[in-house]
Design an enzyme around this catalytic site. Structure first.
Site, PDB file in Angstrom:
ATOM      1  N   ARG A 192      52.707  13.119 -10.261  1.00  6.18           N
ATOM      2  CA  ARG A 192      51.690  13.927  -9.558  1.00  6.18           C
ATOM      3  C   ARG A 192      50.432  14.115 -10.398  1.00  6.18           C
ATOM      4  NH1 ARG A 192      55.698  17.917  -6.256  1.00  6.18           N
ATOM      5  NH2 ARG A 192      55.656  16.623  -4.404  1.00  6.18           N
ATOM      6  N   GLY A 238      56.408  16.748   3.559  1.00  3.79           N
ATOM      7  CA  GLY A 238      56.146  17.556   4.754  1.00  3.79           C
ATOM      8  C   GLY A 238      54.799  17.249   5.373  1.00  3.79           C
ATOM      9  N   GLY A 257      59.462  12.818   3.350  1.00  7.17           N
ATOM     10  CA  GLY A 257      60.816  13.262   3.011  1.00  7.17           C
ATOM     11  C   GLY A 257      61.605  12.309   2.156  1.00  7.17           C
ATOM     12  N   LYS A 294      68.741  13.739  11.321  1.00  5.38           N
ATOM     13  CA  LYS A 294      68.734  14.306  12.675  1.00  5.38           C
ATOM     14  C   LYS A 294      67.636  13.776  13.583  1.00  5.38           C
ATOM     15  CE  LYS A 294      70.821  18.723  11.674  1.00  5.38           C
ATOM     16  NZ  LYS A 294      70.563  20.160  11.545  1.00  5.38           N
TER      17      LYS A 294
HETATM   18  P1  AMP Z   1      65.960  13.282   6.627  1.00  2.00           P
HETATM   19  O1  AMP Z   1      65.586  14.372   5.652  1.00  2.00           O
HETATM   20  O2  AMP Z   1      66.048  13.718   8.043  1.00  2.00           O
HETATM   21  O3  AMP Z   1      65.154  12.035   6.428  1.00  2.00           O
HETATM   22  O4  AMP Z   1      67.480  12.927   6.304  1.00  2.00           O
HETATM   23  C1  AMP Z   1      67.871  12.406   5.084  1.00  2.00           C
HETATM   24  C2  AMP Z   1      69.343  12.620   4.907  1.00  2.00           C
HETATM   25  O5  AMP Z   1      70.040  11.948   5.929  1.00  2.00           O
HETATM   26  C3  AMP Z   1      69.860  12.074   3.599  1.00  2.00           C
HETATM   27  O6  AMP Z   1      70.245  13.143   2.797  1.00  2.00           O
HETATM   28  C4  AMP Z   1      71.035  11.206   4.015  1.00  2.00           C
HETATM   29  O7  AMP Z   1      72.179  11.416   3.217  1.00  2.00           O
HETATM   30  C5  AMP Z   1      71.310  11.651   5.433  1.00  2.00           C
HETATM   31  N1  AMP Z   1      71.965  10.615   6.245  1.00  2.00           N
HETATM   32  C6  AMP Z   1      71.557   9.363   6.443  1.00  2.00           C
HETATM   33  N2  AMP Z   1      72.439   8.674   7.187  1.00  2.00           N
HETATM   34  C7  AMP Z   1      73.447   9.517   7.472  1.00  2.00           C
HETATM   35  C8  AMP Z   1      74.673   9.397   8.206  1.00  2.00           C
HETATM   36  N3  AMP Z   1      75.013   8.261   8.790  1.00  2.00           N
HETATM   37  N4  AMP Z   1      75.455  10.479   8.285  1.00  2.00           N
HETATM   38  C9  AMP Z   1      75.096  11.646   7.685  1.00  2.00           C
HETATM   39  N5  AMP Z   1      73.961  11.813   6.989  1.00  2.00           N
HETATM   40  C10 AMP Z   1      73.142  10.767   6.869  1.00  2.00           C
END
Ligand code: AMP
Length: 393
Positions: A35, A375, A352, A196
């Site tokens: 940074r 973010g 992220g 999600k």
């Molecule tokens: P995000 O912050 O929404 O980009 O989510 C990232 C997180 O999603 C990471 O910590 C991953 O471990 C999790 N992730 C990715 N694929 C899967 C999966 N198939 N089942 C559960 N968690 C997952």
């Protein structure tokens, strides 16, 4: 919006909001300097033109004035990176700061104490912002990581300045995203992964009209697979988002976007790096098993799409990359993106966890641009305007 090229900084005191929210270890030593390195070009530009620089930033989430969050701990690193001995003011407003600024000569750099030692910073307090505005003739915002927050130093302070500009780092972030979302070149591919669907819906809806291919991976893929009638065992799912998933697929069709879902998965019965795994068809996962990574056929399919793309946006990992056993899908994707980039594609990793994944596997140097704000990048991808950027207009 003015850029720093629009100003002459000679004999001017320039107040720059930087993002020096760096990780500190137990001995309060800087763990990762990226940074600080990111902020360097703007600082150097001002100094080389004969100006002086007043740097302000937050560090961590202090409750009051906690010494472990003092920016004093990073002065030596900032001096080292910039190549100028940096002075330090024990407060970011008031007499101490104003005196230090008054004594600042062209070519000198002053770092102010942590902005968040004052509650008013996060509240976007006007009086506090006005006090900050006394510390410079020109205001530059170069802190992309906090540009989505309407804090005193990132947004409110700007209104007290006639002369204000976007810093080089922030400008690069805006231009990189612009290159992806308003590209003349085709095909444009977006990879959206992560946990999600609910956290990525607005992103997907906003980018659909601007892309040709959409790769959906990670945990969120299972909501799509289940909605289409697949059997997903114990895999992550948001049942109440199934209709929405189908709607997205329908929208993609009408907008001529080809959607690529995983076809196989690495399944396990336990959320554990050492657990037994097997490759399964993603629409026929065994009872009691869950998919935690993209399977070999999916990786191949995704790589094929990536390799023929001219513009690539990557947000979100394809599996639980934090565990080695389930990191192969994410690594394969990163490899394909690196290869496409080498052959001339423009690739942006942002928002992220994909940034940490890219860094963890050493791919941050092999893509065109890695965003510095998780973010903030997500909000830009959602089509929102960021208060820190709006305030500069
Ligand atoms: P995000 O912050 O929404 O980009 O989510 C990232 C997180 O999603 C990471 O910590 C991953 O471990 C999790 N992730 C990715 N694929 C899967 C999966 N198939 N089942 C559960 N968690 C997952």
């Amino acid at each position: 919006m003015k850029t720093i090229k629009d100003f002459n900084f000679k004999n001017k005191k320039t107040l720059i909001r930087v993002d020096f929210n760096v990780p500190l270890d137990k001995e309060l030593k800087v763990g990762d300097r990226s940074r600080i390195i990111g902020a360097k070009p703007t600082i150097i530009e001002v100094l080389e033109e004969g100006g002086s620089v007043v740097l302000m930033s937050h560090l961590g989430r202090p409750e009051g004035k906690e010494d472990k969050y003092s920016l004093r701990h990073i002065v030596a690193d900032v001096s080292d990176v910039i190549g100028v001995k940096v002075k330090f003011a024990e407060d970011c407003i008031g007499k101490v700061a104003e005196e230090a600024v008054k004594n600042l000569k062209p070519g000198e750099v002053l770092l102010l104490e942590n902005l968040r030692f004052h509650d008013e910073e996060k509240k976007g307090d006007e009086e506090f912002a006005e006090k900050l505005s006394k510390l410079g003739d020109i205001y530059i915002n170069d802190a992309f990581g906090t540009a989505h927050r309407a804090h005193a130093s990132t947004t409110i302070v700007a209104k007290y300045f006639e002369d204000k500009a976007v810093g080089l780092l922030l400008q690069k972030e805006i231009e990189s995203l612009d290159k992806v979302l308003h590209s003349e070149e085709k095909p444009v591919t977006a990879v959206i992964g992560g946990a999600k669907v609910s956290s990525k819906i607005t992103v997907i809806e906003n980018i659909l009209p601007k892309i040709d291919h959409l790769i959906i991976g990670g945990g969120m893929a299972f909501t799509f697979i289940k909605a289409k009638g697949g059997k997903i065992g114990e895999s992550l799912v948001e049942d109440d988002k199934q209709d929405l998933a189908l709607e997205i697929l329908e929208k993609a069709k009408t907008q001529n976007v080809q959607v690529h879902l995983p076809v196989d998965t690495i399944s396990t019965q336990k959320f554990d790096n050492d657990a037994e795994t097997k490759v399964e068809d993603i629409t026929a996962i065994s009872d009691g098993w869950m998919g935690l990574d993209a399977g070999p056929k999916s990786r191949e399919n995704f790589a094929e799409v990536i390799k023929k793309s001219k513009i690539i946006l990557w947000n979100g990992p394809l599996g639980v990359f934090e565990m080695e056993t389930f990191s192969k899908g994410t690594i394969a994707l990163a490899e394909a993106i690196a290869e496409a980039t080498e052959k001339g594609a423009f690739s942006l990793v942002g928002g992220g966890d994909s940034v940490s994944a890219a860094k963890q596997f050493g791919f941050d140097k092999k893509v065109s641009y890695v965003s510095t704000g998780g973010g903030a990048m997500l909000e830009m991808l959602e089509g929102k305007s960021l208060p820190g950027i709006e305030a500069l207009k």
